[in-house]
Scaffold this motif. Structure first.
Motif, PDB file in Angstrom:
ATOM      1  N   VAL A  73       0.772  -1.103  -0.180  1.00 34.35           N
ATOM      2  CA  VAL A  73      -0.048  -0.078   0.094  1.00 34.35           C
ATOM      3  C   VAL A  73       0.744   1.328  -0.090  1.00 34.35           C
ATOM      4  CG1 VAL A  73      -1.696   1.171   1.139  1.00 34.35           C
ATOM      5  CG2 VAL A  73      -1.872  -1.327   1.281  1.00 34.35           C
ATOM      6  N   LEU A  74       0.798   1.769  -1.082  1.00 35.73           N
ATOM      7  CA  LEU A  74       1.668   3.318  -0.902  1.00 35.73           C
ATOM      8  C   LEU A  74       0.570   4.507  -1.379  1.00 35.73           C
ATOM      9  CD1 LEU A  74       4.494   1.954  -3.328  1.00 35.73           C
ATOM     10  CD2 LEU A  74       4.570   2.457  -0.824  1.00 35.73           C
ATOM     11  N   SER A  75       1.193   5.843  -0.860  1.00 35.39           N
ATOM     12  CA  SER A  75       0.278   6.777  -1.078  1.00 35.39           C
ATOM     13  C   SER A  75       1.146   8.027  -1.236  1.00 35.39           C
ATOM     14  CB  SER A  75      -0.941   7.081  -0.038  1.00 35.39           C
ATOM     15  OG  SER A  75      -1.432   8.186  -0.462  1.00 35.39           O
ATOM     16  N   ASN A  76       1.125   8.837  -2.138  1.00 34.58           N
ATOM     17  CA  ASN A  76       1.750  10.039  -2.348  1.00 34.58           C
ATOM     18  C   ASN A  76       1.239  11.355  -2.654  1.00 34.58           C
ATOM     19  OD1 ASN A  76       3.665  11.783  -4.273  1.00 34.58           O
ATOM     20  ND2 ASN A  76       5.063  10.379  -3.384  1.00 34.58           N
ATOM     21  N   ILE A  77       1.500  12.640  -1.959  1.00 31.01           N
ATOM     22  CA  ILE A  77       0.872  13.662  -2.345  1.00 31.01           C
ATOM     23  C   ILE A  77       0.707  14.230  -3.806  1.00 31.01           C
ATOM     24  CG2 ILE A  77       2.704  14.991  -1.723  1.00 31.01           C
ATOM     25  CD1 ILE A  77       0.818  17.088  -0.058  1.00 31.01           C
ATOM     26  N   GLY A  78       1.737  13.793  -4.679  1.00 23.83           N
ATOM     27  CA  GLY A  78       1.899  14.365  -5.764  1.00 23.83           C
ATOM     28  C   GLY A  78       2.770  15.476  -5.800  1.00 23.83           C
ATOM     29  N   GLY A 111       5.158  -0.686  -6.904  1.00 29.40           N
ATOM     30  CA  GLY A 111       4.403   0.235  -6.722  1.00 29.40           C
ATOM     31  C   GLY A 111       5.001   1.879  -6.685  1.00 29.40           C
ATOM     32  N   GLN A 112       6.372   1.620  -6.127  1.00 29.59           N
ATOM     33  CA  GLN A 112       6.993   3.021  -6.327  1.00 29.59           C
ATOM     34  C   GLN A 112       7.331   3.361  -7.484  1.00 29.59           C
ATOM     35  OE1 GLN A 112       7.588   4.559  -3.016  1.00 29.59           O
ATOM     36  NE2 GLN A 112       7.872   6.476  -4.723  1.00 29.59           N
ATOM     37  N   ALA A 113       7.728   2.574  -8.352  1.00 33.28           N
ATOM     38  CA  ALA A 113       7.874   2.969  -9.875  1.00 33.28           C
ATOM     39  C   ALA A 113       6.531   3.693 -10.345  1.00 33.28           C
ATOM     40  CB  ALA A 113       8.602   1.707 -10.680  1.00 33.28           C
ATOM     41  N   LEU A 114       5.445   3.069 -10.243  1.00 29.39           N
ATOM     42  CA  LEU A 114       4.267   3.642 -10.745  1.00 29.39           C
ATOM     43  C   LEU A 114       3.950   5.127 -10.159  1.00 29.39           C
ATOM     44  CD1 LEU A 114       1.910   0.502 -10.335  1.00 29.39           C
ATOM     45  CD2 LEU A 114       2.877   1.661 -12.568  1.00 29.39           C
ATOM     46  N   ILE A 115       4.217   5.135  -8.686  1.00 29.27           N
ATOM     47  CA  ILE A 115       3.973   6.396  -8.313  1.00 29.27           C
ATOM     48  C   ILE A 115       5.101   7.699  -8.912  1.00 29.27           C
ATOM     49  CG2 ILE A 115       4.472   7.713  -6.133  1.00 29.27           C
ATOM     50  CD1 ILE A 115       3.179   5.510  -4.737  1.00 29.27           C
ATOM     51  N   ASP A 116       6.485   7.121  -9.053  1.00 30.51           N
ATOM     52  CA  ASP A 116       7.317   7.953  -9.406  1.00 30.51           C
ATOM     53  C   ASP A 116       6.672   8.284 -11.256  1.00 30.51           C
ATOM     54  OD1 ASP A 116       8.930   7.604  -7.484  1.00 30.51           O
ATOM     55  OD2 ASP A 116      10.226   6.290  -8.220  1.00 30.51           O
ATOM     56  N   ALA A 117       6.293   7.465 -11.802  1.00 33.62           N
ATOM     57  CA  ALA A 117       6.085   7.772 -13.361  1.00 33.62           C
ATOM     58  C   ALA A 117       4.860   8.748 -13.229  1.00 33.62           C
ATOM     59  CB  ALA A 117       5.693   6.405 -13.779  1.00 33.62           C
ATOM     60  N   ILE A 119      -1.435  10.275  -5.649  1.00 32.51           N
ATOM     61  CA  ILE A 119      -1.419   9.143  -5.877  1.00 32.51           C
ATOM     62  C   ILE A 119      -1.314   8.047  -4.979  1.00 32.51           C
ATOM     63  CG2 ILE A 119      -0.050   7.636  -7.705  1.00 32.51           C
ATOM     64  CD1 ILE A 119       1.372  10.582  -7.905  1.00 32.51           C
ATOM     65  N   THR A 120      -2.368   7.000  -5.203  1.00 38.29           N
ATOM     66  CA  THR A 120      -2.427   6.057  -4.050  1.00 38.29           C
ATOM     67  C   THR A 120      -2.775   4.624  -4.773  1.00 38.29           C
ATOM     68  OG1 THR A 120      -3.243   7.614  -2.417  1.00 38.29           O
ATOM     69  CG2 THR A 120      -3.814   5.246  -1.924  1.00 38.29           C
ATOM     70  N   LEU A 121      -2.215   3.620  -4.251  1.00 39.89           N
ATOM     71  CA  LEU A 121      -2.161   2.231  -4.950  1.00 39.89           C
ATOM     72  C   LEU A 121      -2.363   1.022  -3.728  1.00 39.89           C
ATOM     73  CD1 LEU A 121       0.706   0.949  -5.368  1.00 39.89           C
ATOM     74  CD2 LEU A 121       0.747   2.417  -6.878  1.00 39.89           C
ATOM     75  N   ILE A 122      -3.139   0.181  -4.353  1.00 39.25           N
ATOM     76  CA  ILE A 122      -3.008  -1.115  -3.217  1.00 39.25           C
ATOM     77  C   ILE A 122      -2.517  -2.226  -4.397  1.00 39.25           C
ATOM     78  CG2 ILE A 122      -3.920  -2.999  -1.906  1.00 39.25           C
ATOM     79  CD1 ILE A 122      -5.881  -0.836  -1.046  1.00 39.25           C
ATOM     80  N   LEU A 123      -1.373  -2.938  -4.075  1.00 39.44           N
ATOM     81  CA  LEU A 123      -1.314  -4.076  -4.961  1.00 39.44           C
ATOM     82  C   LEU A 123      -0.951  -5.295  -4.186  1.00 39.44           C
ATOM     83  CD1 LEU A 123       2.009  -2.474  -6.714  1.00 39.44           C
ATOM     84  CD2 LEU A 123      -0.046  -3.360  -7.935  1.00 39.44           C
ATOM     85  N   VAL A 124      -1.817  -6.440  -4.797  1.00 35.94           N
ATOM     86  CA  VAL A 124      -1.777  -7.726  -3.942  1.00 35.94           C
ATOM     87  C   VAL A 124      -1.384  -8.972  -5.076  1.00 35.94           C
ATOM     88  CG1 VAL A 124      -3.484  -9.250  -2.507  1.00 35.94           C
ATOM     89  CG2 VAL A 124      -3.899  -6.702  -2.993  1.00 35.94           C
ATOM     90  N   ARG A 125      -0.548  -9.815  -4.690  1.00 38.96           N
ATOM     91  CA  ARG A 125      -0.094 -10.882  -5.212  1.00 38.96           C
ATOM     92  C   ARG A 125      -0.155 -11.929  -4.411  1.00 38.96           C
ATOM     93  NH1 ARG A 125       5.443  -9.883  -7.842  1.00 38.96           N
ATOM     94  NH2 ARG A 125       6.195  -9.693  -5.578  1.00 38.96           N
ATOM     95  N   ASP A 150       3.584   0.437   4.515  1.00 38.93           N
ATOM     96  CA  ASP A 150       4.551   1.699   4.223  1.00 38.93           C
ATOM     97  C   ASP A 150       3.517   2.537   3.642  1.00 38.93           C
ATOM     98  OD1 ASP A 150       5.890   3.483   3.081  1.00 38.93           O
ATOM     99  OD2 ASP A 150       7.333   2.392   2.233  1.00 38.93           O
ATOM    100  N   ARG A 151       3.197   3.932   4.218  1.00 40.49           N
ATOM    101  CA  ARG A 151       2.369   5.102   3.752  1.00 40.49           C
ATOM    102  C   ARG A 151       2.907   6.060   3.215  1.00 40.49           C
ATOM    103  NH1 ARG A 151       0.513   0.749   4.612  1.00 40.49           N
ATOM    104  NH2 ARG A 151      -1.484  -0.051   5.349  1.00 40.49           N
ATOM    105  N   ARG A 152       4.279   5.902   2.586  1.00 42.24           N
ATOM    106  CA  ARG A 152       4.824   6.964   2.037  1.00 42.24           C
ATOM    107  C   ARG A 152       4.168   7.615   0.900  1.00 42.24           C
ATOM    108  NH1 ARG A 152      10.216   4.471   0.176  1.00 42.24           N
ATOM    109  NH2 ARG A 152       8.900   2.772  -0.083  1.00 42.24           N
TER     110      ARG A 152
END
Length: 256
Positions: free
Chosen positions: A5-10, A219-225, A235-241, A254-256
């Motif tokens: 789980v990652l979130s970024n203010i943009g 997840g971090q690469a997607l936020i960086d993109a 930008i917020t996402l949840i990835l599950v595998r 992680d909630r960066r």
């Protein structure tokens, strides 16, 4: 099961109005929740957090679901309940007036993934090199595309592309959309706010999936993109595998 789980203010927002978390019921079943405070409204960050926490608390009280229909009925009831809860909370203070949020939920029951959503936060599945959008936006732009008034390409830059036709906190009956799919058909489940999908194309997302094997790095690469493309929104996402694995849960918390 592996969860990130990652979130970024943009790069353009003064605050992060997104909120994402996951919770377990008494049977050990998991509920993923992602909210995006409705753009322009006061206290969107409050609405998104309160919505997730309300649903999480109620889910933790559940003994468990044996069938998908049981989980669907629970989601339907809880979405109506949390809509009333946020609407009532918005009346308690002038600074909360008009607050609202999109919502996407996902849970696993009997080998199925059940999703429910209100608004334009999306659910995707990634399978064998293909990214498939499972949900359909509750948005003005999507309605215009469906009626043929604009093309999907025109929708990407439409000035009202952030206008949703449904959200939590409205004084009206909410009609969530439901989707369910087999865990066997999903390599990775992606839930995300539109801060990702408005900035990064589906082809670019697929390229990152193929490049990054480790889930948090992906997840971090997607936020960086999204930020490199302008970062116009949170930008917020949840990835599950490994969704079919029942024993143990690994997550980064992680909630960066």
């Amino acid at each position: 099961m592996e969860i990130t789980v990652l979130s970024n203010i943009g790069k353009k927002r003064a605050s992060n109005q997104d909120y994402a978390e996951y919770y377990f019921n008494q049977a050990g079943q998991v509920l993923f929740v992602l909210c995006d405070g409705v753009g322009g409204n006061l206290a969107g960050d409050v609405a998104s957090r309160l919505t997730a926490e309300y649903l999480g608390q109620r889910f933790q009280e559940v003994g468990g679901f044996d069938q998908v229909d049981q989980a669907k009925d629970w989601m339907d009831q809880m979405i109506a309940a949390v809509n009333d809860y946020i609407l009532e909370a918005s009346k308690q203070s002038a600074e909360y007036e008009g607050m609202g949020t999109t919502l996407i939920l996902a849970t696993l029951v009997a080998g199925r993934i059940l999703l429910a959503h209100v608004g334009d936060s999306r659910g995707y599945l990634y399978r064998q090199g293909q990214l498939i959008q499972v949900t359909e936006d509750h948005s003005l732009v999507n309605e215009l595309i469906k009626t043929g008034e604009i093309t999907p390409e025109e929708g990407l830059s439409h000035p009202q592309r952030n206008v949703v036709t449904q959200s939590i906190g409205l004084p009206m009956a909410i009609e969530p959309a439901f989707n369910d799919l087999s865990v066997e058909d999903v390599d990775v489940l992606l839930l995300c706010s539109d801060g990702l999908t408005n900035m990064v194309t589906a082809n670019e997302i697929v390229a990152h999936f193929k490049e990054y094997q480790e889930l948090e790095s992906l997840g971090q690469a997607l936020i960086d993109a999204a930020n490199l493309a302008g970062g116009k929104d949170n930008i917020t996402l949840i990835l599950v595998r490994h969704l079919a694995e029942k024993e143990g849960v690994f997550d980064d918390r992680d909630r960066r």
